[in-house]
Design a protein around this motif. Structure first.
Motif, PDB file in Angstrom:
ATOM      1  N   CYS A  78      -8.013  -3.566  -3.641  1.00 25.78           N
ATOM      2  CA  CYS A  78      -6.803  -4.208  -4.158  1.00 25.78           C
ATOM      3  C   CYS A  78      -6.162  -5.088  -3.083  1.00 25.78           C
ATOM      4  O   CYS A  78      -5.731  -6.204  -3.375  1.00 25.78           O
ATOM      5  CB  CYS A  78      -5.817  -3.154  -4.661  1.00 25.78           C
ATOM      6  N   ARG A 164      -0.626  -6.483  -8.445  1.00 28.49           N
ATOM      7  CA  ARG A 164      -1.270  -5.371  -7.725  1.00 28.49           C
ATOM      8  C   ARG A 164      -1.511  -4.203  -8.684  1.00 28.49           C
ATOM      9  O   ARG A 164      -2.596  -3.601  -8.678  1.00 28.49           O
ATOM     10  CB  ARG A 164      -0.403  -4.940  -6.543  1.00 28.49           C
ATOM     11  N   ASP A 168      -5.115  -2.617  -9.626  1.00 31.60           N
ATOM     12  CA  ASP A 168      -5.365  -1.178  -9.421  1.00 31.60           C
ATOM     13  C   ASP A 168      -5.847  -0.514 -10.709  1.00 31.60           C
ATOM     14  O   ASP A 168      -6.774   0.310 -10.678  1.00 31.60           O
ATOM     15  CB  ASP A 168      -4.088  -0.467  -8.934  1.00 31.60           C
TER      16      ASP A 168
END
Length: 175
Positions: A78, A164, A168
């Motif tokens: 990530c 993000r 994820d």
């Protein structure tokens, strides 16, 4: 003593410099004469290295989308994707303008078969697969380009936490 020229390196240098011109002026806004003048070459010298504008554009695409000689990305997948996205942000608008200028008038089939478009897609897919593995690479690429487009359309509102979280979530599918 004659000057020794590394023709492959010089060709790459010309492609890199021409890529900047294409990004600034678009594909249709440039002819080989104008490119040659901007690069400080004769038109015939430019044709020696690139037999057509399309061949030059293909070389520019390869240079512009190739993995850079930067230090390798570090951190979690990530973190690596966020670093890649952040790096792509600065030139994304001009890159998309150039792509849309280049593909104007092409059919979807022509776009899919075009060597420059295939090269760009392959380079992006390979870069992301090296980070994520092949299972989720296409979904991550879709998220990445979508996030960059939303950032562009919203005037630079970059919701890093939301991006993000989405990365994820998709990466978790790969575990």
């Amino acid at each position: 003593m004659p000057k020794i020229v590394d023709h492959d390196a010089y060709k790459q240098e010309l492609a890199g410099r021409a890529a900047v011109l294409f990004a600034e002026q678009g594909y249709s806004g440039l002819g080989m004469r104008k490119i040659a003048e901007a690069l400080g070459l004769s038109k015939s010298a430019l044709y020696h290295y690139f037999p057509s504008k399309k061949e030059l554009f293909l070389a520019c695409t390869a240079v512009a989308t190739a993995p850079q000689d930067a230090p390798p990305l570090t951190g979690s997948p990530c973190d690596q994707l966020m670093a890649m996205a952040t790096d792509m942000r600065s030139g994304f608008a001009s890159e998309m303008a150039l792509v849309f200028d280049f593909i104007r008038g092409m059919s979807p089939t022509d776009i899919a078969k075009d060597p420059a478009m295939k090269q760009a897609m392959s380079n992006y897919q390979t870069t992301i697969q090296n980070i994520t593995g092949p299972k989720v690479a296409d979904e991550i690429l879709t998220l990445l380009i979508g996030a960059l487009m939303l950032d562009l359309f919203s005037g630079g509102s970059w919701p890093e936490d939301a991006i993000r979280a989405r990365f994820d979530r998709v990466l978790a599918q790969n575990s």
